[in-house]
Design an enzyme around this catalytic site. Structure first.
Site, PDB file in Angstrom:
ATOM      1  N   LYS A  15       0.861  -1.180   0.000  1.00 19.27           N
ATOM      2  CA  LYS A  15       0.000   0.000   0.000  1.00 19.27           C
ATOM      3  C   LYS A  15       0.891   1.222   0.000  1.00 19.27           C
ATOM      4  O   LYS A  15       1.863   1.272   0.736  1.00 19.27           O
ATOM      5  CB  LYS A  15      -0.870  -0.005   1.264  1.00 19.27           C
ATOM      6  CG  LYS A  15      -2.279  -0.490   0.994  1.00 19.27           C
ATOM      7  CD  LYS A  15      -3.244  -0.060   2.078  1.00 19.27           C
ATOM      8  CE  LYS A  15      -4.685  -0.163   1.644  1.00 19.27           C
ATOM      9  NZ  LYS A  15      -5.061  -1.453   1.069  1.00 19.27           N
ATOM     10  N   ASP A 124      14.244   7.756  -6.406  1.00 16.67           N
ATOM     11  CA  ASP A 124      13.753   7.042  -5.216  1.00 16.67           C
ATOM     12  C   ASP A 124      14.383   5.648  -5.126  1.00 16.67           C
ATOM     13  O   ASP A 124      13.716   4.667  -4.816  1.00 16.67           O
ATOM     14  CB  ASP A 124      12.222   6.964  -5.256  1.00 16.67           C
ATOM     15  CG  ASP A 124      11.596   6.770  -3.877  1.00 16.67           C
ATOM     16  OD1 ASP A 124      12.309   6.903  -2.859  1.00 16.67           O
ATOM     17  OD2 ASP A 124      10.387   6.473  -3.821  1.00 16.67           O
TER      18      ASP A 124
END
Ligand code: ADP
Ligand code: MG
Ligand code: MG
Length: 263
Positions: A15, A124
């Site tokens: 999630k 990232d």
């Protein structure tokens, strides 16, 4: 939904900030995939879809199979990396052997080199975003913060994960070299099991990233070879102009020594 006509959505894999990732199974073939649902509304979400379409196809990057769009969201159907995240493998493995660490860094660098050649900065790079296939092959994922960089143009804006962020990101303009720094932070964690820059607060950590020099005097470095330390220093060079490029890393003697063939 159109996606539900073709795929059966099953177990949740992860999630995130803008959506979730679930396992989905093709109703036609029974084959399993990962489906990342991104809620529309933010420009950043469109960019992630574009980046995946732009870069999917390299063997070191998660393959995009299809995109479904409805009123609220995009659904990215991707290859399923059922080997999980590099982060989880690191938690199980502890400190990596140099042989294993060199192979991880080589595979990651091939993917990063491809991104940079395609004019994309990932921004990232961290072990949560590096996934593994069942056979242990590495796949770079999560292009949610990736941006295209045009010739000579520089980037600004603080993004990424605090522990992995390059010093120049904290002070102003930066380039694709930020990905090399983050990969260097990862290499440090692989070699000695701890992150290079720490602090009791975010500010203390950012201070360390901006000012602290690598210190190889601790006992944990005794078993780490000189070439490994040399590569690490080259990746965690504070000045981005002298920091190694992806090609430099791939050509480093430590990488060639521990990996069978050079690209
Ligand atoms: P976020 O932008 O929310 O961080 P990611 O793309 O990193 O989203 O996905 C979140 C998590 O979902 C990953 O860390 C991983 O555990 C899981 N995941 C994402 N893509 C895949 C995939 N293709 N195969 C298996 N797991 C995946
Ligand atoms: Mg992620
Ligand atoms: Mg993301």
């Amino acid at each position: 939904d159109k996606i539900e006509q073709e795929y059966e959505l099953a177990k949740t894999l992860g999630k995130g900030k803008f959506g979730s990732v679930v396992i989905c199974r093709s109703r036609a073939t029974g084959e399993e995939f990962a489906c990342k649902t991104l809620l529309k509304g933010e420009e950043i979400v469109h960019r992630e879809v574009e980046m995946m379409q732009h870069l999917s196809g390299h063997s070191g990057i998660v393959t995009l199979k299809a995109v479904y769009e409805d009123a609220e969201s995009f659904h990215l159907v991707m290859e399923l990396c059922s080997g999980g995240r590099l982060l989880d493998q690191m938690a199980k493995e502890g400190v990596y052997t140099e042989h294993k660490a060199a192979n991880v860094i080589k595979e990651l660098m091939l993917a990063i080199k491809y991104c940079h050649e395609m004019g994309v900065v990932h921004r990232d790079i961290k072990p949560e975003n590096i996934l593994l296939t069942p056979t242990g092959q590495m796949k770079l994922a999560d292009f949610g913060l990736a941006v295209r960089i045009l010739d000579g143009q520089s980037l600004s804006g603080i993004v990424g994960s605090p522990a992995y962020v390059a010093p120049e990101v904290l002070v102003g303009k930066y380039s694709e070299k930020v990905d090399i720094w983050s990969a260097g932070v990862l290499l440090h964690a692989l070699l000695v099991g701890v992150l290079p820059f720490k602090g009791n607060s975010l500010d203390a950590m950012f201070d360390a990233i901006k000012k602290e020099n690598l210190d190889f005097s601790g006992g944990m470095w005794d078993s780490v070879s000189r070439p490994a330390r040399d590569l690490l220093s080259g990746m965690l060079t504070r000045s981005s102009s002298t920091r190694l490029t992806a090609t430099d890393v791939l050509r480093h003697p430590w990488i060639s020594f521990y990996t069978e063939r050079t690209p």
